[in-house]
Design a protein around this motif. Sequence first.
Motif, PDB file in Angstrom:
ATOM      1  N   LYS A 197       0.807  -1.210   0.000  1.00 29.95           N
ATOM      2  CA  LYS A 197       0.000   0.000   0.000  1.00 29.95           C
ATOM      3  C   LYS A 197       0.853   1.279   0.000  1.00 29.95           C
ATOM      4  N   GLN A 198       1.867   1.281   0.888  1.00 27.85           N
ATOM      5  CA  GLN A 198       2.762   2.441   0.976  1.00 27.85           C
ATOM      6  C   GLN A 198       3.385   2.756  -0.392  1.00 27.85           C
ATOM      7  N   ALA A 199       3.892   1.710  -1.065  1.00 29.31           N
ATOM      8  CA  ALA A 199       4.530   1.927  -2.370  1.00 29.31           C
ATOM      9  C   ALA A 199       3.511   2.409  -3.397  1.00 29.31           C
ATOM     10  N   CYS A 200       2.299   1.825  -3.368  1.00 26.42           N
ATOM     11  CA  CYS A 200       1.266   2.232  -4.332  1.00 26.42           C
ATOM     12  C   CYS A 200       0.938   3.713  -4.185  1.00 26.42           C
ATOM     13  N   VAL A 201       0.786   4.155  -2.936  1.00 27.81           N
ATOM     14  CA  VAL A 201       0.432   5.564  -2.714  1.00 27.81           C
ATOM     15  C   VAL A 201       1.554   6.475  -3.208  1.00 27.81           C
ATOM     16  N   LEU A 202       2.807   6.103  -2.894  1.00 26.42           N
ATOM     17  CA  LEU A 202       3.928   6.947  -3.326  1.00 26.42           C
ATOM     18  C   LEU A 202       4.019   7.008  -4.843  1.00 26.42           C
ATOM     19  N   VAL A 203       3.900   5.853  -5.500  1.00 23.09           N
ATOM     20  CA  VAL A 203       3.968   5.841  -6.969  1.00 23.09           C
ATOM     21  C   VAL A 203       2.834   6.687  -7.538  1.00 23.09           C
ATOM     22  N   ALA A 204       1.621   6.489  -7.001  1.00 19.18           N
ATOM     23  CA  ALA A 204       0.469   7.233  -7.502  1.00 19.18           C
ATOM     24  C   ALA A 204       0.671   8.728  -7.331  1.00 19.18           C
ATOM     25  N   PHE A 205       1.164   9.125  -6.157  1.00 21.00           N
ATOM     26  CA  PHE A 205       1.346  10.546  -5.882  1.00 21.00           C
ATOM     27  C   PHE A 205       2.363  11.179  -6.840  1.00 21.00           C
ATOM     28  N   PHE A 206       3.570  10.572  -6.893  1.00 19.69           N
ATOM     29  CA  PHE A 206       4.612  11.187  -7.720  1.00 19.69           C
ATOM     30  C   PHE A 206       4.244  11.147  -9.201  1.00 19.69           C
ATOM     31  N   ALA A 207       3.593  10.052  -9.620  1.00 20.94           N
ATOM     32  CA  ALA A 207       3.195   9.969 -11.031  1.00 20.94           C
ATOM     33  C   ALA A 207       2.140  11.017 -11.341  1.00 20.94           C
ATOM     34  N   PHE A 208       1.151  11.164 -10.456  1.00 23.23           N
ATOM     35  CA  PHE A 208       0.087  12.135 -10.696  1.00 23.23           C
ATOM     36  C   PHE A 208       0.655  13.548 -10.802  1.00 23.23           C
ATOM     37  N   VAL A 209       1.540  13.901  -9.859  1.00 27.39           N
ATOM     38  CA  VAL A 209       2.114  15.251  -9.873  1.00 27.39           C
ATOM     39  C   VAL A 209       2.928  15.471 -11.153  1.00 27.39           C
ATOM     40  N   ALA A 210       3.758  14.479 -11.501  1.00 30.32           N
ATOM     41  CA  ALA A 210       4.579  14.615 -12.714  1.00 30.32           C
ATOM     42  C   ALA A 210       3.687  14.757 -13.949  1.00 30.32           C
ATOM     43  N   ASN A 211       2.603  13.972 -14.005  1.00 31.39           N
ATOM     44  CA  ASN A 211       1.720  14.015 -15.173  1.00 31.39           C
ATOM     45  C   ASN A 211       0.963  15.328 -15.243  1.00 31.39           C
TER      46      ASN A 211
END
Lengths: 295, 315
Positions: A197-211
Motif C-alpha cells: 500500500k505504501q509503495a502504491c500511494v507513493l507511486v500514484a502521488f509522484f506519477a500524478f504530480v509529474a503528469n
Amino acid sequence: MNLGRLARVVTMLFVASFFVFPIIGFIAMAFRDADQVAAGQGGWLGLGGVSLDNVSHSWSQVNGFGPSGGLFVQWMQNSIIVSVGGALLAILAAIPAGYAMARLRFRFRRALLMITLITMVMPNTVLVIPLFLEVNAVNAIGELWPVVVIMGFFPFGVYLSYIHFMTSMPGELVEAARLDGLNEVSIFARIAVPISKQACVLVAFFAFVANWTNFFLPLALLSSNQQNKTVSIGLQELIGASPLFNPTVAAGLDVKLYMPQLALATVIGMLPLLAVFLGAQRYLIRGETVGAVKG
Amino acid sequence: MTTTLSKPLQAAPSQGRRTRASSETLGAWTLMAPYLVLLLIAGVVPIGYAIKTSLERSPTPLDPSSGFGGLDSFRTVVTDFRFVDTFLNIGAVLVVWLPIMMLGIVGLALLIHASPGRFGASMRFVYFIPGALAGIANFVLWVYLLNPSQSPIEWIWGVLGVDTVKQAVATPGHLPFVLAAMMFFQGVGSWIVVVNGGLNSIADETLEAAAIDGANAWQLAWHIKLPIIRPWIGYAALMNLAYGFQLFLEPQLLDQVSSNALPDQWTPTQLGYAFAFSNYNFPAAAAMSLILLVITLGIGMLIVFRSGLFGDEER
C-alpha cells in the motif's frame, strides 16, 4: 538566545519571506479586480482589493473562453484523464516490476535495474520529440490515449517499488512461500501485493504530480487539438489570449483575461495537486528518505 | 501485447537449469512484462525510430522524396547558426543558477538540520511550497512578479530602471538571471528535502561525540556534516545540471509575454522544437534530440555509477 542562534532563525525567516509573500500576493491576485490592479490599488500585496464578486466575474471570463465556452473545464477533465490514467498504469507496471527486481533472480536483472535508474534521472523532455515522431507515425497526434500510455512509463515509480520490497519484504518470506508450493506469480499476488500500500500511494502521488505538471509532452502531442489540451498547455493558450501580452488576439475575443483571470485559472489548475498532496501526506512523511522527486 | 513480449524472453535462459530456477525466471519475466512493454513503447522504440529518422533526408518542395540521407541531418543541426548559441545560453544560465542553487540547497538544509523541532520542520515545509507550483503555474506566478506595474517586488525593478515585462526579461544580460531566479524559486525546496534526508541519516552518536570534543555548530556543519552528505550534494548538482539542458517552457513563454522580444530559439530544446514544428524538418529534429539525449545520458550514467547513492541496496 545566543547570537548564532538568532542569526540562524533570522536568516531562515528572511528566506521564507521570499517564498511566502509572492505566493500570497499571487493567490490574492485571483481575488482582485483587473481595473484596480491596473490602477495600482489594493494595498499591500493587493490584499485590500480581494472579494468573491471578483472571483465570480473572473470565473465567467475563464469559463467563457473557447468557441462555445467551457473549454477550461474540458482541459481540467483532460488533465484528470491523462494524470489518473497514467498514474494507474504506472502502478500496474511498477509494483510487479519493482518486486521482481528486488526479490527474484533472473538474467539481465541488474542491467534492467541500471536502465531504470538512468532513465529515472534523465529529464523526460529529451524523449518528447522522438515520442512525437513515433505517435505521428501511428497517426495518433491530438488524441489522449498515447499520452496516457507514455505517462504510464514511470521509472521513478519502479525504483520506489524496488526500494519498498527491498526494505519491507524479507527474502526468507519468499523462500518460505516457495516451500509451501506457491508459484512466483501467486507469491507476488498473495504476499507482496497486500503489503504494497505504501509503495502504491507513493507511486500514484509522484506519477500524478509529474503528469499533471507535464508541459512539453502534451504541448507536442495535443496542441493541434484544442478540445484535447491539458490544463498546463491550456494555461499557455490563455496567456496568449490576454490583452496584456497579445492585444490583437485578445481584441477578437468576448472574454477579457487580465492578470486576475490568469491567476484564478492557475490557482484552480493547481487545486488537484493540493488535494493529492493532502491525501498522500501521511505516506510522504514516512517515505521521505526514499529519494528525489524527478525534475 | 504482454504475451508477444514475454515469449522470446522466457526462452532466453539456458535450458539446463533446475526447474526451480527456471520457474523463478518465468515468474520474474511475467511480473516484469507490463513495465517492459511500456519501456519499449516510451523508451526503446522512440529512440530507435529517432535514430532511423535522423538518417533520412528531409523532403523539400524541389525534392519531395525522403530516402537515406546519412549524417546530413546532423550536419544541418550542428551548422545551424543558432546551434552553438543555444548551448552558450544554457551555459550562461548554469553559471548563474547552479552555484546559487547548490549554495541555497546545502545552506538551507544545514540550517534546517541545526533547527530541530517544530521551527525547522515548518521552515522546511515553507521552502517546499513553491515546488508544488511546478512548470506553468510557476511561470504565471513569475509573470506577476516580473511585471513592474503590479509586482510586489516593484522596488527591485525601480532600482534597475525597468518599467515593463519586456524590459525586465529582454534587456541584454537579464535573461540568465531571470531564469535562474525562476528555477531557484521552483526547485530549491524539494532538493532541501532530499539533502535533509541525507543529513537525518547521520547517527546522533557521531554528532554528540563531535560536540563533546568541543566542536561548535559551525565546525560541526563544515567538518562533520558536509563530508558525510557529499554523495547527496553530487547527486543534486548533476541532476540540476541535466535539468538545465532541457530548459524549454520558461524561455519559450517569456518570449510570448514580452512581445517576442527574445530570440525564438534560445535553448537547444527550443531549437529541436522549431525543427519539428516550424520547419517540419523531422530528421533534423530527431538529430537534435539525439544530441541532447547523449549529453543527458552521459550525465545520468555519471549519477548512477559515480554518485555513490545507488547500488548500496545491492550489497
